[in-house]
Each structure stands twice: as C-alpha cells, then as structure tokens.
Design a protein around this motif. Structure first.
Motif, PDB file in Angstrom:
ATOM      1  N   LEU A  14       0.814  -1.225   0.000  1.00 44.56           N
ATOM      2  CA  LEU A  14       0.000   0.000   0.000  1.00 44.56           C
ATOM      3  C   LEU A  14       0.845   1.271   0.000  1.00 44.56           C
ATOM      4  N   ILE A  16       2.694   2.481   2.303  1.00 46.67           N
ATOM      5  CA  ILE A  16       2.454   3.199   3.557  1.00 46.67           C
ATOM      6  C   ILE A  16       3.759   3.805   4.044  1.00 46.67           C
ATOM      7  N   LYS A  42      -5.333  -3.530  -4.464  1.00 47.20           N
ATOM      8  CA  LYS A  42      -4.855  -2.507  -3.547  1.00 47.20           C
ATOM      9  C   LYS A  42      -6.013  -1.758  -2.871  1.00 47.20           C
ATOM     10  N   GLU A  43      -7.030  -1.432  -3.638  1.00 43.53           N
ATOM     11  CA  GLU A  43      -8.161  -0.679  -3.090  1.00 43.53           C
ATOM     12  C   GLU A  43      -8.899  -1.470  -2.008  1.00 43.53           C
ATOM     13  N   SER A  46      -6.744  -1.816   1.089  1.00 36.02           N
ATOM     14  CA  SER A  46      -6.716  -0.525   1.767  1.00 36.02           C
ATOM     15  C   SER A  46      -7.990  -0.295   2.578  1.00 36.02           C
ATOM     16  N   SER A  58       0.376   7.501   2.966  1.00 36.50           N
ATOM     17  CA  SER A  58       1.041   6.695   1.949  1.00 36.50           C
ATOM     18  C   SER A  58       1.465   7.556   0.776  1.00 36.50           C
TER      19      SER A  58
END
Length: 85
Positions: A14, A16, A42-43, A46, A58
C-alpha cells in the motif's frame, strides 16, 4: 506469519509511509484478509486496513502528471547552453 512481516508486506503493498498499528490491529487485519471474499487488489486491501486502524499516510505513485516536467526537459534539450540571452 509474524505480525511484523505482515506489517512490512502491507507497507510495501500500500506504499504506507506513516502508521502505527498495534499487534491487535494487525491481527484483526489478518483475520479480515483471511475471510475476504472478492478481488484482492490494492483498493480492497486498503479498505480493510482503513476500517481497522483509520487513516494512514502513503505515497501516491499512480496517475502522476509529468507533462510539465516532460515539456521542461524537451525545452532544455532544445536550448543552446552557450546562449547568454
């Protein structure tokens, strides 16, 4: 999997840069990831992380508009460095 490895993998996936999840929060994230039924992207990952810990900081690398930089580099290559004007 150790919680520190999970934390590092989440940071990498992500992008971060700043967060401080507790071990209990990491365990909850792991639990939700194991139970997740859907597309692992990824979404969605997250959303799970934000649902457990709230917001995090991030880097955003996708969709960056570099057109101004491209134009600047193009102009720089077409100028004569010996010109004093």
């Amino acid at each position: 999997m150790s919680m520190q490895i999970l934390k590092k993998e989440l940071e990498s996936a992500l992008l971060i840069t700043c967060w401080s999840p507790s071990n209990d929060q990491l365990k909850e994230i792991a639990k939700q990831l194991r139970a997740f039924k859907g597309k692992a992207n990824k979404e969605n990952i997250s959303k799970i992380v934000v649902g457990v810990i709230g917001s995090y900081e991030s880097m955003l690398m996708e969709g960056v508009d570099n057109s101004d930089l491209t134009t600047l580099l193009l102009l720089a290559t077409k100028t004569d460095a010996s010109d004093d004007e």
